[in-house]
Scaffold this motif. Structure first.
Motif, PDB file in Angstrom:
ATOM      1  N   HIS A   1       0.853  -1.186   0.000  1.00  0.00           N
ATOM      2  CA  HIS A   1       0.000   0.000   0.000  1.00  0.00           C
ATOM      3  C   HIS A   1       0.882   1.227   0.000  1.00  0.00           C
TER       4      HIS A   1
ATOM      5  N   GLY B   1      -4.038   0.738   4.457  1.00  0.00           N
ATOM      6  CA  GLY B   1      -3.226   1.829   3.922  1.00  0.00           C
ATOM      7  C   GLY B   1      -2.860   2.845   4.989  1.00  0.00           C
TER       8      GLY B   1
ATOM      9  N   VAL C   1     -10.842  11.019   6.009  1.00  0.00           N
ATOM     10  CA  VAL C   1     -10.200   9.877   5.363  1.00  0.00           C
ATOM     11  C   VAL C   1     -11.265   8.796   5.199  1.00  0.00           C
TER      12      VAL C   1
ATOM     13  N   VAL D   1      -1.747   6.808   6.020  1.00  0.00           N
ATOM     14  CA  VAL D   1      -1.835   8.214   5.632  1.00  0.00           C
ATOM     15  C   VAL D   1      -0.808   8.984   6.448  1.00  0.00           C
TER      16      VAL D   1
ATOM     17  N   THR E   1       1.850   5.014   0.738  1.00  0.00           N
ATOM     18  CA  THR E   1       1.422   5.964   1.753  1.00  0.00           C
ATOM     19  C   THR E   1       0.755   7.162   1.078  1.00  0.00           C
ATOM     20  N   THR E   2      -0.399   7.532   1.600  1.00  0.00           N
ATOM     21  CA  THR E   2      -1.104   8.699   1.072  1.00  0.00           C
ATOM     22  C   THR E   2      -0.663   9.921   1.861  1.00  0.00           C
ATOM     23  N   GLU E   3      -0.222  10.953   1.156  1.00  0.00           N
ATOM     24  CA  GLU E   3       0.320  12.121   1.847  1.00  0.00           C
ATOM     25  C   GLU E   3      -0.653  13.294   1.838  1.00  0.00           C
TER      26      GLU E   3
ATOM     27  N   VAL F   1      -9.399  12.133   1.383  1.00  0.00           N
ATOM     28  CA  VAL F   1      -8.651  11.112   0.653  1.00  0.00           C
ATOM     29  C   VAL F   1      -9.331   9.765   0.858  1.00  0.00           C
ATOM     30  N   THR F   2      -9.161   8.872  -0.123  1.00  0.00           N
ATOM     31  CA  THR F   2      -9.675   7.515  -0.024  1.00  0.00           C
ATOM     32  C   THR F   2      -8.495   6.556  -0.077  1.00  0.00           C
ATOM     33  N   VAL F   3      -8.440   5.645   0.896  1.00  0.00           N
ATOM     34  CA  VAL F   3      -7.345   4.668   0.939  1.00  0.00           C
ATOM     35  C   VAL F   3      -7.936   3.270   1.076  1.00  0.00           C
TER      36      VAL F   3
END
Ligand SMILES: [Cu+2]
Length: 294
Positions: A25, A59, A121, A61, A27-29, A53-55
């Motif tokens: 996964h 995942g 999120v 963040v 990383t969502t920043e 954001v969608t993870v």
């Protein structure tokens, strides 16, 4: 024979392709942008960028504080308060906070210091991961920071001094009493702590005292009359332990700073004080001017 070999190669190939897709996964920043400590960013949904954001479930963040002020990333809403799912605590300019989303759902969050800052999120279960067992809980909250009632306490990096900051609720037109207490881990007073203290409100300095000496472990200060009900940012820098006129022989943590945000009433909370240790040791010049290196 040939087909069996080919079949095995295909099976191995399929396995090699499937496994990384299964476990990996990115990383969502999310950025906490410059200026978000001033109301207005909520009008364009830019207090956290992106604000939604969608993870995938599992995942991670990561929020980066790109602002000059300290902020929090706290699950819940300003109206109902923190819900306890995740909380960064106060994190300083240049620092990051990460959280891994192990369950699906919609997770609103906000900043405890600046409640107009809100984001969401959304964690979605992707089909092949329904059977995946939840990994151990990754609590990224700062372990040396905790709240006790209306004050906040932070341990120095060497574990020798607990610095506790208490304050009145910041109220427009009134002075606020701010106390600083130095104790050891057993809550016995630490004597002869030399330190300096500043307090800022809306970028205006309302308290600045250098070369303070807490002979018996506690000292109280009074700010100037405050211009608003906005959060008060207090910073205490330890200069060393020892007699005031014996600076050359001071011991203990030197140049370590603790910052606290005194956040007045909003939602169900009357007041909350968030504290954070500045982990970098700061440089002290001959004039005891401190320059945080972050
Ligand atoms: Cu904030």
């Amino acid at each position: 024979m040939k087909t069996i070999v080919l079949g095995s190669i295909l099976a191995v190939f399929a396995f090699m392709v499937a496994v990384p897709a299964f476990a990996d996964h990115p990383t969502t920043e999310i950025s906490v942008p410059v200026g978000s400590s001033t109301p207005g960013c909520e009008e364009t949904n830019e207090c956290y960028i992106p604000s939604e954001v969608t993870v995938d479930v599992g995942g991670e963040v990561m929020w980066s504080n790109d602002d000059s002020a300290s902020h929090t990333v706290t699950s819940g809403t300003p109206k109902d308060g923190p819900d306890g799912t995740f909380d960064s605590g106060l994190f300083l300019s240049g620092q990051t906070f990460s959280h891994k989303f192990e369950e699906s759902g919609e997770f609103p969050y906000f900043c405890l210091v600046h409640p107009w800052m809100q984001g969401t999120v959304i964690a979605q279960a992707s089909e092949e991961e329904h059977d995946e067992t939840a990994e151990e809980d990754h609590d990224e909250s700062n372990d040396d920071t905790f709240d006790e009632g209306t004050g906040a306490t932070v341990m120095s990096q060497d574990g020798s001094i607990m610095i506790r900051i208490n304050s009145d609720v910041p109220t427009r037109g009134e002075e606020a009493a701010v106390s600083v207490e130095f104790t050891d881990a057993e809550k016995n007073p630490v004597e002869h702590v030399n330190f300096e203290i500043t307090a800022m409100q809306n970028e205006e300095q309302v308290l600045a005292e250098t070369k303070q000496h807490a002979m018996s472990g506690i000292m109280e200060f009074t700010t100037a009359a405050l211009g608003s009900d906005s959060p008060l940012d207090v910073q205490v820098t330890i200069l060393g332990i020892g007699l005031p006129d014996d600076e050359a022989n001071w011991t203990g943590p030197k140049g370590e700073a603790v910052s606290a945000s005194v956040v007045p009433e909003f939602g169900p909370l009357a007041m909350i004080i968030l504290a954070s240790a500045i982990v970098s040791i700061v440089a002290i010049t001959a004039r005891s001017k401190v320059i945080p290196r972050l």
